[in-house]
Write an enzyme that holds these catalytic residues in place. Structure first.
Site, PDB file in Angstrom:
ATOM      1  N   HIS A   1       0.301 -16.969  -3.882  1.00  0.00           N
ATOM      2  CA  HIS A   1       1.005 -15.683  -4.584  1.00  0.00           C
ATOM      3  C   HIS A   1       0.024 -14.467  -4.319  1.00  0.00           C
ATOM      4  O   HIS A   1      -0.994 -14.510  -4.029  1.00  0.00           O
ATOM      5  CB  HIS A   1       1.345 -15.998  -5.969  1.00  0.00           C
ATOM      6  CG  HIS A   1       0.418 -16.206  -7.003  1.00  0.00           C
ATOM      7  ND1 HIS A   1       0.056 -17.500  -7.225  1.00  0.00           N
ATOM      8  CD2 HIS A   1      -0.284 -15.334  -7.601  1.00  0.00           C
ATOM      9  CE1 HIS A   1      -1.011 -17.332  -8.336  1.00  0.00           C
ATOM     10  NE2 HIS A   1      -1.182 -15.912  -8.621  1.00  0.00           N
TER      11      HIS A   1
ATOM     12  N   GLU B   1       3.230 -12.045  -8.453  1.00  0.00           N
ATOM     13  CA  GLU B   1       3.020 -12.118 -10.044  1.00  0.00           C
ATOM     14  C   GLU B   1       2.497 -10.812 -10.110  1.00  0.00           C
ATOM     15  O   GLU B   1       2.041  -9.789  -9.632  1.00  0.00           O
ATOM     16  CB  GLU B   1       1.715 -12.999 -10.138  1.00  0.00           C
ATOM     17  CG  GLU B   1       1.237 -12.984 -11.674  1.00  0.00           C
ATOM     18  CD  GLU B   1      -0.077 -13.796 -11.732  1.00  0.00           C
ATOM     19  OE1 GLU B   1      -0.895 -14.084 -10.494  1.00  0.00           O
ATOM     20  OE2 GLU B   1      -0.256 -14.171 -12.957  1.00  0.00           O
TER      21      GLU B   1
ATOM     22  N   HIS C   1      -5.170  -9.847  -7.310  1.00  0.00           N
ATOM     23  CA  HIS C   1      -5.839 -10.787  -6.630  1.00  0.00           C
ATOM     24  C   HIS C   1      -4.536 -11.379  -5.551  1.00  0.00           C
ATOM     25  O   HIS C   1      -3.481 -11.305  -5.626  1.00  0.00           O
ATOM     26  CB  HIS C   1      -6.282 -11.993  -7.435  1.00  0.00           C
ATOM     27  CG  HIS C   1      -5.241 -12.663  -8.543  1.00  0.00           C
ATOM     28  ND1 HIS C   1      -4.672 -12.084  -9.802  1.00  0.00           N
ATOM     29  CD2 HIS C   1      -4.269 -13.775  -8.190  1.00  0.00           C
ATOM     30  CE1 HIS C   1      -3.964 -12.656 -10.366  1.00  0.00           C
ATOM     31  NE2 HIS C   1      -3.652 -13.959  -9.452  1.00  0.00           N
TER      32      HIS C   1
HETATM   33 CO    CO Z   1      -2.078 -15.281 -10.025  1.00  0.00          CO
END
Ligand code: CO
Length: 134
Positions: A79, A130, A7
């Site tokens: 992020h 991440e 994502h």
């Molecule tokens: Co995330």
């Protein structure tokens, strides 16, 4: 090491407005908002065929998103999340390469119930990364 893009997270000042833009203007499928107090966010998942967009709104005064919105009042990319097969192997290889893992370096359970780690944005061209073990 990294596999799929899982994502892209966007910090937003107004989750309802952002959700409406993705749903109505862009024609995307969006989830109902989910409050995740342990992460200091309320999140809406925008489901694309090849990845997700996560719209993050601050939840609580200690939210990391509240600080981000203070610096970026219009919101912005927060992020990127990449999938890895083995998060501890990935962490050890990254640390050996000189990358800094945020926090105590131990994976936490993220918004999808899977182990995640965050890497210092200064080590990745100003982008918070991440890693999620899938
Ligand atoms: Co995330």
């Amino acid at each position: 090491m990294i596999e799929r893009l899982n994502h892209v997270a966007i910090a937003v000042p107004d989750l309802a407005k952002a959700t409406a833009r993705y749903r109505d203007a862009l024609g995307a499928r969006v989830s109902p908002p989910q409050a995740l107090p342990e992460h200091g966010v309320t999140v809406v998942f925008v489901e694309l065929s090849n990845a997700k967009i996560e719209l993050l709104e601050a939840l609580g005064a200690a939210s990391p998103i509240a600080k981000f919105i203070e610096r970026n009042p219009d919101g912005g990319m927060h992020h990127l999340c990449f999938e890895v097969d083995d998060i501890l192997t990935a962490r050890d290889a990254l640390e050996a390469s000189g990358a800094r893992v945020l926090g105590d370096g131990e994976p936490k359970i993220g918004a999808h119930g899977k182990p995640v780690l965050f890497l210092h944005p200064k080590d990745f061209d100003g982008t918070l990364i991440e890693l999620e073990q899938v």
